[in-house]
Scaffold this motif. Sequence first.
Motif, mmCIF file in Angstrom:
data_model
loop_
_atom_site.group_PDB
_atom_site.id
_atom_site.type_symbol
_atom_site.label_atom_id
_atom_site.label_comp_id
_atom_site.label_asym_id
_atom_site.label_seq_id
_atom_site.Cartn_x
_atom_site.Cartn_y
_atom_site.Cartn_z
ATOM 1 N N SER A 147 9.745 -10.420 3.329
ATOM 2 C CA SER A 147 8.163 -10.309 3.324
ATOM 3 C C SER A 147 7.876 -8.714 2.712
ATOM 4 O O SER A 147 6.798 -8.945 1.929
ATOM 5 C CB SER A 147 7.673 -10.478 4.653
ATOM 6 N N ALA A 148 8.613 -7.882 3.104
ATOM 7 C CA ALA A 148 8.513 -6.634 2.524
ATOM 8 C C ALA A 148 8.361 -6.541 1.011
ATOM 9 O O ALA A 148 7.845 -5.850 0.333
ATOM 10 C CB ALA A 148 9.479 -5.450 3.058
ATOM 11 N N ALA A 149 9.391 -7.111 0.542
ATOM 12 C CA ALA A 149 9.892 -7.175 -0.831
ATOM 13 C C ALA A 149 8.995 -8.052 -1.600
ATOM 14 O O ALA A 149 8.529 -7.674 -3.002
ATOM 15 C CB ALA A 149 11.182 -7.509 -1.172
ATOM 16 N N HIS A 150 8.294 -8.957 -1.159
ATOM 17 C CA HIS A 150 7.417 -9.989 -1.835
ATOM 18 C C HIS A 150 6.424 -9.552 -2.516
ATOM 19 O O HIS A 150 5.581 -8.862 -2.080
ATOM 20 C CB HIS A 150 7.171 -11.238 -1.106
ATOM 21 N N ASN A 151 6.272 -9.734 -4.099
ATOM 22 C CA ASN A 151 5.297 -9.203 -4.913
ATOM 23 C C ASN A 151 5.034 -7.679 -4.751
ATOM 24 O O ASN A 151 3.957 -7.039 -4.992
ATOM 25 C CB ASN A 151 3.843 -9.794 -4.576
ATOM 26 N N ASN A 152 6.135 -7.041 -4.455
ATOM 27 C CA ASN A 152 5.931 -5.318 -4.105
ATOM 28 C C ASN A 152 7.255 -4.988 -4.762
ATOM 29 O O ASN A 152 8.391 -5.394 -4.901
ATOM 30 C CB ASN A 152 5.943 -4.989 -2.689
ATOM 31 N N SER A 153 7.006 -3.736 -5.367
ATOM 32 C CA SER A 153 7.975 -3.034 -5.993
ATOM 33 C C SER A 153 8.651 -1.835 -5.320
ATOM 34 O O SER A 153 9.588 -1.191 -5.985
ATOM 35 C CB SER A 153 7.331 -2.388 -7.286
ATOM 36 N N VAL A 154 8.361 -1.836 -4.015
ATOM 37 C CA VAL A 154 8.980 -0.615 -3.184
ATOM 38 C C VAL A 154 10.472 -1.087 -3.045
ATOM 39 O O VAL A 154 10.861 -2.157 -2.876
ATOM 40 C CB VAL A 154 8.256 -0.507 -1.793
ATOM 41 N N LEU A 198 0.668 -1.271 -0.043
ATOM 42 C CA LEU A 198 0.111 0.133 0.038
ATOM 43 C C LEU A 198 0.636 1.152 -0.003
ATOM 44 O O LEU A 198 0.129 2.216 0.105
ATOM 45 C CB LEU A 198 -0.821 0.029 1.360
ATOM 46 N N MET A 199 2.297 1.150 0.070
ATOM 47 C CA MET A 199 2.890 2.437 0.120
ATOM 48 C C MET A 199 2.880 3.113 -1.312
ATOM 49 O O MET A 199 2.716 2.388 -2.327
ATOM 50 C CB MET A 199 4.653 1.884 0.401
ATOM 51 N N ASP A 200 3.455 4.372 -0.982
ATOM 52 C CA ASP A 200 3.605 5.252 -2.365
ATOM 53 C C ASP A 200 4.697 4.875 -2.915
ATOM 54 O O ASP A 200 5.999 4.516 -2.325
ATOM 55 C CB ASP A 200 3.742 6.778 -1.609
ATOM 56 N N PHE A 201 4.644 5.004 -4.222
ATOM 57 C CA PHE A 201 5.850 4.530 -5.017
ATOM 58 C C PHE A 201 7.196 5.153 -4.696
ATOM 59 O O PHE A 201 8.225 4.475 -5.027
ATOM 60 C CB PHE A 201 5.639 4.447 -6.296
ATOM 61 N N ASP A 202 7.231 6.521 -4.208
ATOM 62 C CA ASP A 202 8.612 7.050 -4.066
ATOM 63 C C ASP A 202 8.995 6.893 -2.760
ATOM 64 O O ASP A 202 9.943 7.696 -2.153
ATOM 65 C CB ASP A 202 8.314 8.523 -4.552
ATOM 66 N N LYS A 203 8.515 6.254 -1.780
ATOM 67 C CA LYS A 203 8.894 5.772 -0.502
ATOM 68 C C LYS A 203 9.515 4.588 -0.214
ATOM 69 O O LYS A 203 9.463 3.840 -1.410
ATOM 70 C CB LYS A 203 7.568 5.824 0.478
ATOM 71 N N CYS A 204 10.118 4.201 0.743
ATOM 72 C CA CYS A 204 10.862 3.076 0.953
ATOM 73 C C CYS A 204 10.500 2.241 2.176
ATOM 74 O O CYS A 204 9.870 3.041 3.291
ATOM 75 C CB CYS A 204 12.245 3.137 0.850
ATOM 76 N N TYR A 205 10.863 1.304 2.503
ATOM 77 C CA TYR A 205 10.620 0.228 3.707
ATOM 78 C C TYR A 205 12.260 0.277 4.349
ATOM 79 O O TYR A 205 13.260 0.019 3.432
ATOM 80 C CB TYR A 205 10.467 -1.085 3.324
#
Length: 163
Positions: A36-43, A16-23
């Motif tokens: 888990s943060a990276a799985h199927n996410n582009s952040v 659900l994160m904004d594309f220009d933000k990070c984890y």
Amino acid sequence: MTPPVTRYIINKLCSLMDFDKCYLEIGTLKGSSLCSAAHNNSVSCHGVDVFARDYEDETLGISIEQLLKKNISKFNNVKYYKEDGFKFLKSNSNLNGQKVQVYYYDGAHDYKPQYYGILMSMPLLAEKAIVLVDDTDHPTIKDPYFATLEACKMYPNNFKILK
């Protein structure tokens, strides 16, 4: 190891994160929450651990750091930094100007590291960010809970504590 429900929450938050933000994660161990943060996410996902007490995984016969590197190698949106978490938070040069929208502190759980792990993240956080802290509900270790509460009191208008 991070429980499955926590890994699910991290994954969902990152989706659900904004594309220009990070984890950002301080304290990665084997990398289950970072993956888990990276799985199927582009952040963009950043994990920091100094491995001051690196040891061998009994099952696989490799060091925990090697296991972390093996686990995150499956993702092209993960960066790992072998660095002291507080030095990383202080320099933040590796974030390339990105603000942190989801921050997971799973570093040392003594009072001072826990306290500063929250306080030092504040300049890096996006205006609307979620901060997750490991072991605040541990039945015998109370420092994470009290240190987190004290750190949040320093920014009373910035935190809403959920249990």
